[in-house]
Design an enzyme around this catalytic site. Structure first.
Site, PDB file in Angstrom:
ATOM      1  CE1 TYR A 156      -3.482  -0.310   6.628  1.00 57.08           C
ATOM      2  CE2 TYR A 156      -1.610   0.834   5.551  1.00 57.08           C
ATOM      3  CZ  TYR A 156      -2.300   0.351   6.576  1.00 57.08           C
ATOM      4  OH  TYR A 156      -1.566   0.509   7.886  1.00 57.08           O
ATOM      5  NE  ARG A 197       3.377  -5.965   9.014  1.00 57.81           N
ATOM      6  CZ  ARG A 197       2.589  -5.296  10.002  1.00 57.81           C
ATOM      7  NH1 ARG A 197       2.422  -4.346  10.085  1.00 57.81           N
ATOM      8  NH2 ARG A 197       1.941  -6.128  10.743  1.00 57.81           N
TER       9      ARG A 197
HETATM   10  P1  NAD Z   1      -2.126  -6.559  12.634  1.00 58.26           P
HETATM   11  O1  NAD Z   1      -2.512  -7.052  11.326  1.00 58.26           O
HETATM   12  O2  NAD Z   1      -1.086  -7.311  13.378  1.00 58.26           O
HETATM   13  O3  NAD Z   1      -3.271  -6.179  13.650  1.00 58.26           O
HETATM   14  C1  NAD Z   1      -4.452  -5.768  13.345  1.00 58.26           C
HETATM   15  C2  NAD Z   1      -5.598  -6.518  14.069  1.00 58.26           C
HETATM   16  O4  NAD Z   1      -6.794  -5.905  13.759  1.00 58.26           O
HETATM   17  C3  NAD Z   1      -5.474  -7.914  14.117  1.00 58.26           C
HETATM   18  O5  NAD Z   1      -5.359  -8.461  15.350  1.00 58.26           O
HETATM   19  C4  NAD Z   1      -6.559  -7.980  13.292  1.00 58.26           C
HETATM   20  O6  NAD Z   1      -7.521  -9.342  13.465  1.00 58.26           O
HETATM   21  C5  NAD Z   1      -7.551  -7.116  13.689  1.00 58.26           C
HETATM   22  N1  NAD Z   1      -8.787  -6.971  12.782  1.00 58.26           N
HETATM   23  C6  NAD Z   1      -8.843  -6.543  11.381  1.00 58.26           C
HETATM   24  N2  NAD Z   1      -9.875  -6.285  10.917  1.00 58.26           N
HETATM   25  C7  NAD Z   1     -10.720  -6.495  12.055  1.00 58.26           C
HETATM   26  C8  NAD Z   1     -12.297  -6.230  12.063  1.00 58.26           C
HETATM   27  N3  NAD Z   1     -13.079  -6.071  10.699  1.00 58.26           N
HETATM   28  N4  NAD Z   1     -12.822  -6.491  13.289  1.00 58.26           N
HETATM   29  C9  NAD Z   1     -12.010  -6.447  14.399  1.00 58.26           C
HETATM   30  N5  NAD Z   1     -10.712  -6.785  14.361  1.00 58.26           N
HETATM   31  C10 NAD Z   1     -10.235  -6.662  13.193  1.00 58.26           C
HETATM   32  O7  NAD Z   1      -1.530  -5.083  12.161  1.00 58.26           O
HETATM   33  P2  NAD Z   1      -0.410  -4.098  13.154  1.00 58.26           P
HETATM   34  O8  NAD Z   1       0.733  -3.941  12.543  1.00 58.26           O
HETATM   35  O9  NAD Z   1      -0.665  -4.386  14.453  1.00 58.26           O
HETATM   36  O10 NAD Z   1      -1.366  -2.786  12.927  1.00 58.26           O
HETATM   37  C11 NAD Z   1      -2.379  -2.179  13.923  1.00 58.26           C
HETATM   38  C12 NAD Z   1      -2.848  -0.855  13.662  1.00 58.26           C
HETATM   39  O11 NAD Z   1      -1.655   0.089  13.394  1.00 58.26           O
HETATM   40  C13 NAD Z   1      -3.505  -0.917  12.112  1.00 58.26           C
HETATM   41  O12 NAD Z   1      -4.656  -0.227  12.395  1.00 58.26           O
HETATM   42  C14 NAD Z   1      -2.414  -0.416  11.105  1.00 58.26           C
HETATM   43  O13 NAD Z   1      -2.989   0.170  10.042  1.00 58.26           O
HETATM   44  C15 NAD Z   1      -1.741   0.577  11.984  1.00 58.26           C
HETATM   45  N6  NAD Z   1      -0.276   0.731  11.671  1.00 58.26           N
HETATM   46  C16 NAD Z   1       0.644  -0.162  11.859  1.00 58.26           C
HETATM   47  C17 NAD Z   1       1.745   0.145  11.382  1.00 58.26           C
HETATM   48  C18 NAD Z   1       3.016  -0.936  11.653  1.00 58.26           C
HETATM   49  O14 NAD Z   1       4.181  -0.802  11.143  1.00 58.26           O
HETATM   50  N7  NAD Z   1       2.774  -2.235  12.227  1.00 58.26           N
HETATM   51  C19 NAD Z   1       2.289   1.152  10.565  1.00 58.26           C
HETATM   52  C20 NAD Z   1       1.274   2.019  10.388  1.00 58.26           C
HETATM   53  C21 NAD Z   1       0.010   1.762  10.881  1.00 58.26           C
HETATM   54  N1  UDP Z   2      10.274  -5.597   1.015  1.00 60.34           N
HETATM   55  C1  UDP Z   2      11.479  -6.102   0.819  1.00 60.34           C
HETATM   56  N2  UDP Z   2      11.530  -7.449   0.809  1.00 60.34           N
HETATM   57  C2  UDP Z   2      10.656  -8.019   1.655  1.00 60.34           C
HETATM   58  C3  UDP Z   2       9.307  -7.320   2.064  1.00 60.34           C
HETATM   59  C4  UDP Z   2       9.394  -6.058   1.641  1.00 60.34           C
HETATM   60  O1  UDP Z   2      12.140  -5.586   0.111  1.00 60.34           O
HETATM   61  O2  UDP Z   2      10.860  -9.199   1.947  1.00 60.34           O
HETATM   62  C5  UDP Z   2      10.459  -4.041   0.882  1.00 60.34           C
HETATM   63  C6  UDP Z   2       9.121  -3.530   0.426  1.00 60.34           C
HETATM   64  O3  UDP Z   2       8.822  -3.439  -0.935  1.00 60.34           O
HETATM   65  C7  UDP Z   2       9.168  -1.952   0.847  1.00 60.34           C
HETATM   66  C8  UDP Z   2       9.821  -1.952   2.112  1.00 60.34           C
HETATM   67  O4  UDP Z   2      10.623  -3.273   2.231  1.00 60.34           O
HETATM   68  O5  UDP Z   2       9.793  -1.229   0.137  1.00 60.34           O
HETATM   69  C9  UDP Z   2       8.971  -1.987   3.492  1.00 60.34           C
HETATM   70  O6  UDP Z   2       8.083  -2.902   3.073  1.00 60.34           O
HETATM   71  P1  UDP Z   2       6.759  -3.420   4.397  1.00 60.34           P
HETATM   72  O7  UDP Z   2       6.029  -4.463   3.694  1.00 60.34           O
HETATM   73  O8  UDP Z   2       7.679  -3.872   5.543  1.00 60.34           O
HETATM   74  O9  UDP Z   2       6.040  -2.255   4.598  1.00 60.34           O
HETATM   75  P2  UDP Z   2       5.507  -0.924   3.758  1.00 60.34           P
HETATM   76  O10 UDP Z   2       6.200   0.161   4.179  1.00 60.34           O
HETATM   77  O11 UDP Z   2       5.506  -1.497   2.255  1.00 60.34           O
HETATM   78  O12 UDP Z   2       4.037  -0.879   4.151  1.00 60.34           O
END
Ligand code: NAD
Ligand code: UDP
Length: 323
Positions: A156, A197
């Site tokens: 990732y 998560r």
């Molecule tokens: P999510 O898994 O809920 O959503 C990701 C979406 O992308 C899904 O709908 C999935 O089906 C689609 N997808 C994955 N691979 C694909 C492909 N090859 N072709 C078409 N669609 C595809 O995740 P999220 O939490 O909504 O994250 C969305 C974006 O934000 C991601 O790029 C992630 O890296 C970024 N991001 C999210 C967080 C967070 O805390 N949620 C933090 C940092 C970055």
């Molecule tokens: N974590 C935890 N218990 C859970 C899931 C996650 O203690 O059931 C911890 C994980 O090890 C990390 C933090 O919570 O330290 C955030 O994890 P998450 O998977 O939400 O996102 P990350 O920041 O690791 O991408």
């Protein structure tokens, strides 16, 4: 918020963050084409948007080129591409390691090519994971990070670092109009209960009266941002001219055990908080410096932790009841 876009293409639009992005864009008057292969997204996330004549769903894997998308009124007028497609939960990307790398690399190239063909602005949804286990704190955009390139999380982290590099190469060599958002942990309604998560785990565990599983000591920190705040930051960046990278997150930093305890208290659950095995390469601290977003975008998070958790818990409770 008025973004001024005519037609936005949102990859990963059926995911957690993506579905809120689509909703917000439609509300602002933009047409929206959502491109998703449902690798980790859910149909329920966008079911309420399907009747909107301004919304189109294309089931497509972005590791294949984005040519000839079957959208009824065409895609000639797309003026912004928001590239969110990527697994994001550690459980998902550890389950889909090669797919995650292919989506971050090939998928980003195809989304950039699509944006170039349409002379559209391109926004990459990058992540705080590019900072790895950070040696500088809080993390500013000029910190280069501390990532294990061969560890389990590298699929990732390195995919996103490559995606950032590719985005900047298109900007420097071809003059592409791009923006990079480094999103920090975001939470809210539509997180998948089983995605592993922290917040969805703690909330579903607390609602079920099960122990809340804290990995390791629980002293590792995270700074969590409510999804509507994250989306407002992404759209402010997309609507401007800044390239970034720009941190989008909430700088309120808390140990994971405290977050578990907040959820436990807010749900009124009798659950205990228990320690389980530490996750591999788990970053020890994470907190964004959001000075750049504040000054350049006039953006800052507005939803307090308690309010955000309350809304998230209510959503999970309603879904539990419906199920
Ligand atoms: P999510 O898994 O809920 O959503 C990701 C979406 O992308 C899904 O709908 C999935 O089906 C689609 N997808 C994955 N691979 C694909 C492909 N090859 N072709 C078409 N669609 C595809 O995740 P999220 O939490 O909504 O994250 C969305 C974006 O934000 C991601 O790029 C992630 O890296 C970024 N991001 C999210 C967080 C967070 O805390 N949620 C933090 C940092 C970055
Ligand atoms: N974590 C935890 N218990 C859970 C899931 C996650 O203690 O059931 C911890 C994980 O090890 C990390 C933090 O919570 O330290 C955030 O994890 P998450 O998977 O939400 O996102 P990350 O920041 O690791 O991408």
């Amino acid at each position: 918020m008025v973004t001024g876009f005519t037609h936005a293409l949102v990859t990963g639009g059926a995911g957690f963050v993506g579905s809120h992005v689509c909703e917000s864009l439609l509300r602002s008057g933009s047409r929206v084409t959502c491109v998703d292969n449902f690798a980790t997204g859910e149909r329920d996330n966008i079911a309420h948007l399907l009747p909107d004549p301004g919304f189109a769903l294309v089931e497509h894997d972005v590791t294949e080129p984005l040519d000839d998308l079957p959208v009824p009124d065409g895609v000639d007028d797309v003026d912004v591409v928001l590239h969110l497609a990527s697994a994001a939960s550690p459980r998902d990307y550890l389950r889909l390691p090669i797919e995650t790398l292919r989506t971050g690399s090939l998928g980003t190239e195809h989304a950039l090519d699509f944006a170039a063909r349409h002379r559209a602005r391109f926004l990459l949804a990058s992540t705080s994971e590019v900072y790895g286990d950070p040696l500088e704190h809080p993390q500013r955009e000029d910190y280069w990070g501390n990532v294990n390139p061969v560890g389990p999380r590298s699929v990732y982290d390195e995919a996103k670092r490559y995606a950032e590099a590719l985005t900047m190469a298109h900007h420097r060599e071809r003059g592409a109009n791009v923006a990079i958002a480094r999103i920090f942990n975001t939470y809210g309604p539509r997180l998948r209960a089983g995605d592993g998560r922290m917040i969805p785990n703690f909330v579903t565990q607390a609602l079920a009266g099960e122990p809340l599983t804290v990995h390791g000591s629980g002293n590792q920190t995270r700074s969590v941002c409510y999804v509507t705040d994250t989306v407002a930051g992404l759209l402010a960046l997309a609507a401007g001219t800044l390239t970034g990278p720009v941190n989008i997150g909430n700088p309120q930093e808390l140990p994971v055990w405290r977050l578990a305890d907040e959820v436990r208290q807010l749900t009124g659950s009798g659950s205990r908080v228990v320690r389980v095995d530490e996750a591999a390469d788990d970053p020890r601290r994470r907190c964004p410096d959001i000075g750049l977003a504040r000054t350049e975008l006039g953006w800052r998070p507005e939803v307090t932790l308690r309010e955000g958790l309350r809304r998230t818990i209510d959503w999970f409770a309603a879904h539990r009841a419906a199920a």
